[in-house]
Enzyme design. Structure first.
Site, PDB file in Angstrom:
ATOM      1  N   GLU A 498       0.820  -1.211   0.000  1.00 26.52           N
ATOM      2  CA  GLU A 498       0.000   0.000   0.000  1.00 26.52           C
ATOM      3  C   GLU A 498       0.857   1.266   0.000  1.00 26.52           C
ATOM      4  O   GLU A 498       0.593   2.220   0.730  1.00 26.52           O
ATOM      5  CB  GLU A 498      -0.977   0.003   1.185  1.00 26.52           C
ATOM      6  CG  GLU A 498      -2.130  -0.967   0.994  1.00 26.52           C
ATOM      7  CD  GLU A 498      -3.288  -0.711   1.948  1.00 26.52           C
ATOM      8  OE1 GLU A 498      -3.398   0.409   2.474  1.00 26.52           O
ATOM      9  OE2 GLU A 498      -4.077  -1.639   2.169  1.00 26.52           O
ATOM     10  N   GLY A 499       1.895   1.282  -0.818  1.00 30.29           N
ATOM     11  CA  GLY A 499       2.812   2.412  -0.877  1.00 30.29           C
ATOM     12  C   GLY A 499       3.993   2.154   0.024  1.00 30.29           C
ATOM     13  O   GLY A 499       3.940   2.404   1.229  1.00 30.29           O
TER      14      GLY A 499
END
Length: 815
Positions: A498-499
């Site tokens: 997620e990043g």
């Protein structure tokens, strides 16, 4: 003497005007009045200089004058040096909303605005679900069993999750979902984080996935069909975004969907021919419906004149011909369902596009808007919950684990990491809860989502490392009794997905925030794109006033002058006031860095990361202060507040210090240091006395420990054993046990007990026989020591237990 007085008055007056961002007219008035006073009262040189300054302010500051000569020149220069914002960057910048993060960027945070996000708490339904259903689910988990014996959750747990609606927390009740608040979702995931696999399994369908995309963008037919089936678990969703060549740069996905016609069941259908290869897709091996992101093309212009329609999202049923799904990746430390998805010439109808054909090309906007909320909740909640469990286990273990005849919790080498864990737990708890509370008020926190994801998963890494150090051999020996080691090994998953933190910290927090949250930068860029000189004039001179205001606020507050009024009690107020000072310094430094580096700021990632660190620590400190203000304060919490705020403000100053040292323009760095830290750095690391006090509190049965362990599974009624429940029970009895330990050990040291009574159990029996303790105390210590020994014990296995291929085992001692 008169000259000095007039000079002091001029500087003071200008600082007051600058602090208030009152504009050019008041500054002009200060300089003109004092200049005339100088001429009339016998200080002609200074008077002339002040009047010249007044003239300069008038020409450069009054709108009617400057727009004729200065603003056009500035506008022309700005057009040349301003960074180009791509369409994908603009979409990301426009996603979400700006709230408290914008206040921190302004340099003059209005604390009342933060406090106005009232906490309404949980509903009775949400609280009951957290206390009962979440406890039942947590009680079905054993880390070793899930990771090594099943590589999956137990079937009864899957059934329970579906039956109780865990996968439908974000889905409205009208579609059969639970329709929980963001706070409730967060607390559910915190409680379920006793198992990384369980937390991820429940978190992903309620975060970035088809459910949220359908809610916001789906057609009514898509909602009516899928949402009830997602809510009750008939459909298990996954979302295919990342691939071999598109990870952090999600806009670079090479997967394609080409508009075409194909005969299906004897009829010609207008649809998409998909070719894709995705990796690292959570829940993919068991998903029944796949959300897919791809680049959509219309080379034959079957839909219109545009050929490259952009990133699009569609829903693909699992049994669609040509899609390969079901294989698994092996995530480090945790066997949550994750795997690849491939498709070759997969044909789907246009109505599989989420939102229908009219949403073609809107996929990137859809994704970044959803991510701003989902990323605030899932992984940050998991990190906060993991920190809670780690602290509960570690505090209990440190109290019952004795070395040199004392609990290791009394040793400062253990107290230091234990106190740090408590602070990280306290900060994470405040950050996720208060940010979720803003979401419940309608905020879509794009920049805070990046802050929470990166900072709290790093906190999780630190806390788990500290927990491993405190547990020692207990945690490095895997088996059913080891509640910590598997979660520790799984931590890189949270850091990466997620990043990835290495990208989020260096590029996203400040890179996105500098434009999105700044009061004027977005307006300036919009004026450039529209070639609107009056709009640019208003924005750039508002920006100039902000820079001067932040410089004045940072300098005067750094000297201890003009501290802002803040709506906090005497315990929290000094931290809020200094956060405001650092906010002004941060705003000034952000503008100075952007102005001096221009478009090259994008490439100066280490500087961007340090500015992001300042913003992150100020945001986290704000959340802690909000939690303190709203919460029911317990004994010992003030000490933890002091530790946490000093820890965060120290880190903020450290980041500023490193920024000053590393700005390419060293003269600018030295000037900023004088303005922002005129008396040097104010915050040191938290004092050892605070650490000792906190470590004592969290390793005993105290109100502070109980508060920190809220939203964890602490019962002893689960299908699996609960070590935290055992630790809590032992801490309740610890004071009685400690008195008996001292009595028995003192008797042994005096020679009143047999020399060979080396085990605690042997000494208890010998002390009973010698009449040193009574029968009740002996019974108590037998039970207590049995519990302690069980919690200190580790597992062992058959020699060949870990070999998947028994034929390859070397029998070193076969004889």
């Amino acid at each position: 003497m008169l000259t000095l007085i007039l000079l002091v008055l001029a500087v003071t007056g200008l600082l007051v005007v600058m602090r208030r961002e009152a504009g050019a007219l008041p500054a002009l008035g200060v300089l003109a009045v004092l200049g005339l006073a100088g001429l009339l009262l016998g200080a002609p040189v200074l008077g002339v200089l002040l009047l010249i300054g007044a003239g300069g302010v008038a020409v450069a500051g009054l709108p009617a004058l400057r727009i004729r000569w200065l603003s056009p020149r500035l506008f022309a220069t700005f057009k040349e040096v301003a960074p180009r914002v791509s369409d994908t960057e603009r979409t990301a910048l426009e996603a979400g909303t700006v709230a408290w993060d914008g206040e921190l960027f302004s340099g003059r945070p209005d604390w009342q605005r933060l406090l106005d996000y009232r906490d309404e708490g949980l509903s009775d339904e949400e609280r009951a679900f957290l206390e009962h259903q979440c406890s039942v689910a947590a009680g079905m988990c054993n880390a070793w069993e899930i990771a090594r014996e099943r590589a999956d959750l137990p079937q009864e747990l899957w059934d329970y999750l579906k039956w109780e609606g865990f996968f439908g927390m974000i889905i409205p009740k009208a579609y059969g979902g639970l329709e929980f608040s963001a706070k409730a979702q967060s607390l559910v995931l915190q409680k379920l984080s006793i198992s990384e696999t369980l937390m991820v399994t429940v978190g992903v369908p309620n975060s970035l996935g088809p459910g949220e995309l359908l809610l916001k963008y789906g057609t009514q037919a898509q909602k009516d069909h899928y949402l009830p089936r997602l809510a009750d678990g008939r459909e298990i969703p996954c979302f295919g975004l990342t691939g071999p060549r598109a990870g952090s740069d999600a806009t670079a996905i090479p997967d394609t969907g080409v508009v075409c016609r194909q005969v299906v069941d004897g009829k010609e259908v207008l649809g998409l021919r998909l070719n894709f290869e995705k990796r690292w897709i959570t829940l993919a091996p068991i998903a029944t419906v796949v959300g897919l992101a791809f680049r959509m093309f219309d080379p034959d212009h079957l839909l219109g004149d545009e050929e490259d329609l952009g990133i699009t999202c569609a829903l693909i049923p699992r049994d669609t011909a040509g899609m390969e799904i079901g294989r698994r990746h092996h995530p480090i430390g945790s066997p949550f369902m994750n795997g690849p998805i491939k498709g070759r010439d997969v044909f789907v109808a246009l109505d599989t596009i989420i939102g229908g054909p009219e949403m073609a090309g809107q996929g990137w906007r859809m994704l970044v808007e959803c991510l701003s909320v989902g990323r605030c909740i899932t992984l940050p909640s998991g990190a906060a919950g993991t920190a809670r469990y780690g602290l509960g286990w570690s505090g209990g273990f440190a109290r019952i684990r004795r070395q040199f005849n004392v609990p290791v919790a009394e040793m400062e080498g253990v107290q230091e990491p234990l106190a740090r864990m408590a602070a990280l737990c306290y900060i994470a708890r405040a950050a996720v809860y208060q940010t979720a509370n803003t979401i419940d008020h309608g905020v879509k926190p794009a920049v805070p989502s990046a802050i929470l994801k990166s900072q709290l998963t790093e906190f999780q890494r630190q806390a788990l490392g500290d927990a491993m150090d405190i547990h020692g051999g207990k945690a490095v020996t895997l088996g059913p009794r080891n509640y910590l080691g598997i979660g520790y090994s799984a931590n890189p998953v949270a850091i990466t997905v997620e990043g990835a933190n290495i990208m989020t910290r260096n590029l996203m927090i400040f890179g996105q925030g500098a434009i999105r949250c700044h009061p004027y930068v977005l307006e300036e860029l919009a004026a450039k794109d529209a070639d609107d000189l009056p709009a640019f004039d208003r924005a750039v001179f508002g920006h100039t006033g902000l820079i001067l205001g932040n410089a004045a606020r940072a300098l005067t507050q750094g000297l201890g002058l003009g501290k802002p009024a803040v709506p906090f009690d005497t315990v929290a107020a000094p931290y809020a006031q200094d956060a405001a000072r650092l906010s002004a310094g941060f705003g000034l430094c952000a503008d100075a860095a952007m102005a001096s580096l221009g478009a090259s700021m994008k490439q100066r990632e280490m500087l961007s990361a340090r500015l992001g660190d300042v913003l992150s620590n100020l945001y986290l400190a704000s959340m802690v202060l909000k939690q303190w203000h709203d919460g029911a304060k317990v004994e010992g919490e003030a000490t933890l507040l002091h530790y946490s705020c000093r820890f965060l403000l120290h880190r903020a100053e450290q980041a500023l210090d490193e920024l000053f040292d590393n700005l390419p323009n060293q003269a600018l760095g030295r000037l900023l240091r004088v303005i922002v830290m005129p008396t040097g750095r104010r915050w040191k690391r938290p004092h050892d006395d605070l650490a000792r006090e906190i470590a004592q509190a969290v390793s005993r049965d105290t109100a502070l420990r109980r508060t920190l362990l809220e939203a964890t599974w602490q019962g002893s009624d689960g299908a699996r054993d609960n070590p935290l429940a055992h630790y809590n029970a032992l801490l309740v009895d610890y004071d009685r046990a400690e008195v008996l330990y001292r009595t028995v050990n003192k008797a042994y040291a005096k020679g009143e007990l047999p020399m060979q009574a080396l085990h605690p159990e042997q000494r208890v029996e010998a002390a009973l026989e010698a009449g040193i303790i009574g029968a009740d105390d002996a019974d108590f210590m037998r039970r207590y020591e049995a519990e302690v020994l069980e919690l200190l014990s580790v597992d062992d296995f058959d020699y060949d237990a870990f070999a998947s291929d028994k034929a390859n085992i070397l029998r070193h001692n076969a004889a």
